[in-house]
Design an enzyme around this catalytic site. Sequence first.
Site, PDB file in Angstrom:
ATOM      1  N   HIS A 199      -5.861   5.722   1.242  1.00 21.64           N
ATOM      2  CA  HIS A 199      -5.393   4.661   2.148  1.00 21.64           C
ATOM      3  C   HIS A 199      -3.873   4.672   2.310  1.00 21.64           C
ATOM      4  O   HIS A 199      -3.137   4.925   1.364  1.00 21.64           O
ATOM      5  CB  HIS A 199      -5.846   3.286   1.653  1.00 21.64           C
ATOM      6  N   ASP A 238      -7.295   0.736  -6.063  1.00 24.76           N
ATOM      7  CA  ASP A 238      -8.035  -0.401  -5.517  1.00 24.76           C
ATOM      8  C   ASP A 238      -9.480  -0.417  -6.020  1.00 24.76           C
ATOM      9  O   ASP A 238     -10.373  -0.940  -5.355  1.00 24.76           O
ATOM     10  CB  ASP A 238      -8.029  -0.360  -3.985  1.00 24.76           C
ATOM     11  N   HIS A 245      -2.721  -3.665  -6.339  1.00 19.06           N
ATOM     12  CA  HIS A 245      -2.283  -4.865  -5.610  1.00 19.06           C
ATOM     13  C   HIS A 245      -2.154  -6.056  -6.555  1.00 19.06           C
ATOM     14  O   HIS A 245      -2.894  -6.148  -7.536  1.00 19.06           O
ATOM     15  CB  HIS A 245      -3.301  -5.266  -4.529  1.00 19.06           C
ATOM     16  N   HIS A 263      -6.052   7.004  -4.102  1.00 19.78           N
ATOM     17  CA  HIS A 263      -6.963   7.179  -2.958  1.00 19.78           C
ATOM     18  C   HIS A 263      -6.157   7.342  -1.680  1.00 19.78           C
ATOM     19  O   HIS A 263      -4.942   7.195  -1.692  1.00 19.78           O
ATOM     20  CB  HIS A 263      -8.001   6.056  -2.866  1.00 19.78           C
ATOM     21  N   HIS A 292     -14.702   2.144  -3.222  1.00 13.82           N
ATOM     22  CA  HIS A 292     -13.654   1.639  -2.316  1.00 13.82           C
ATOM     23  C   HIS A 292     -13.392   2.736  -1.282  1.00 13.82           C
ATOM     24  O   HIS A 292     -13.401   2.481  -0.079  1.00 13.82           O
ATOM     25  CB  HIS A 292     -12.396   1.298  -3.109  1.00 13.82           C
ATOM     26  N   ASP A 318      -1.676   2.393   2.533  1.00 16.18           N
ATOM     27  CA  ASP A 318      -0.828   1.525   1.694  1.00 16.18           C
ATOM     28  C   ASP A 318      -0.703   2.083   0.268  1.00 16.18           C
ATOM     29  O   ASP A 318      -0.104   1.453  -0.602  1.00 16.18           O
ATOM     30  CB  ASP A 318      -1.350   0.073   1.680  1.00 16.18           C
ATOM     31  N   HIS A 319      -1.243   3.295   0.050  1.00 11.95           N
ATOM     32  CA  HIS A 319      -1.082   3.980  -1.249  1.00 11.95           C
ATOM     33  C   HIS A 319      -0.444   5.364  -1.095  1.00 11.95           C
ATOM     34  O   HIS A 319      -0.035   5.969  -2.074  1.00 11.95           O
ATOM     35  CB  HIS A 319      -2.445   4.091  -1.957  1.00 11.95           C
TER      36      HIS A 319
HETATM   37 FE    FE Z   1      -4.715  -0.879  -1.120  1.00 14.04          FE
HETATM   38 ZN    ZN Z   2      -7.238   0.935  -0.595  1.00 12.88          ZN
END
Ligand code: FE
Ligand code: ZN
Length: 243
Positions: A54, A127, A165, A52, A110, A56-57
């Site tokens: 985001h 996520d 995560h 996805h 998400h 942090d990915h």
């Molecule tokens: Fe994440």
């Molecule tokens: Zn995420």
Amino acid sequence: MRIITVPCLKDNYAYLIAAGDSCAVVDPSEPGPVVAALDREGLKLTHILNTHHHNDHTGGNMALKERYGALVVGAEYDRHRIPGLHIGVSEKTGWDFAGHAVQVLEVPAHTRGAITFVIDGNAFTGDTLFVMGCGRLFEGDAAMMAASLAKLKALPDETKIWCGHEYAASNGRFALTLEPGNAALQARMKNFRTPSVPATLAEEKATNPFLRADSREIRKTLGMENADTVSVFAEIRSRKDVF
Ligand code: FE
Ligand code: ZN
């Protein structure tokens, strides 16, 4: 095919998937730990897979793309917000990685464009599905997430779950508040250690409250014995939001 877990940032996991002369990284939050793992393993990056959009990915996309000339693969739906996306995929297109058929599952909630890659019995769930948990509903509602998780739940029991995560300890503690009498959950928490990945789908079906909205004990804890599945799921999700 070999899978190597690469811890990133505080609690993110990226994964290297090595097959023949190809090597993909799933969800590189940042380039540093990924480059170090590639060097350590003597691998050259050919593909970057994003579950996805985001940061942090996808935060490592551009640096890794520049360094290795790797191709970025992600949801066509989110082409406008996945950095450097080359190959846009969907449930219809699927994909092929080094001769391995890759199943793409669209699992919105998400984020709207969230996908899970399934490669040789390994599901990279980002996520959406966590070990003993699920992602927050940033771009969808409980019904949408319940439908997405139902799609994952339909995969074979022995499917390995590689999530985005390390949240399992806290997820497990939350699960026990809903289902203290679940023997499989008690055993899992007693033997708990990190990294919690990979888990099997069978373990998740036995312990993850977000896959267990039909559990009699959970329903009893919530006082929702006769409610519909989505309402129970929504209640579990909102309790987790404030756990
Ligand atoms: Fe994440
Ligand atoms: Zn995420």
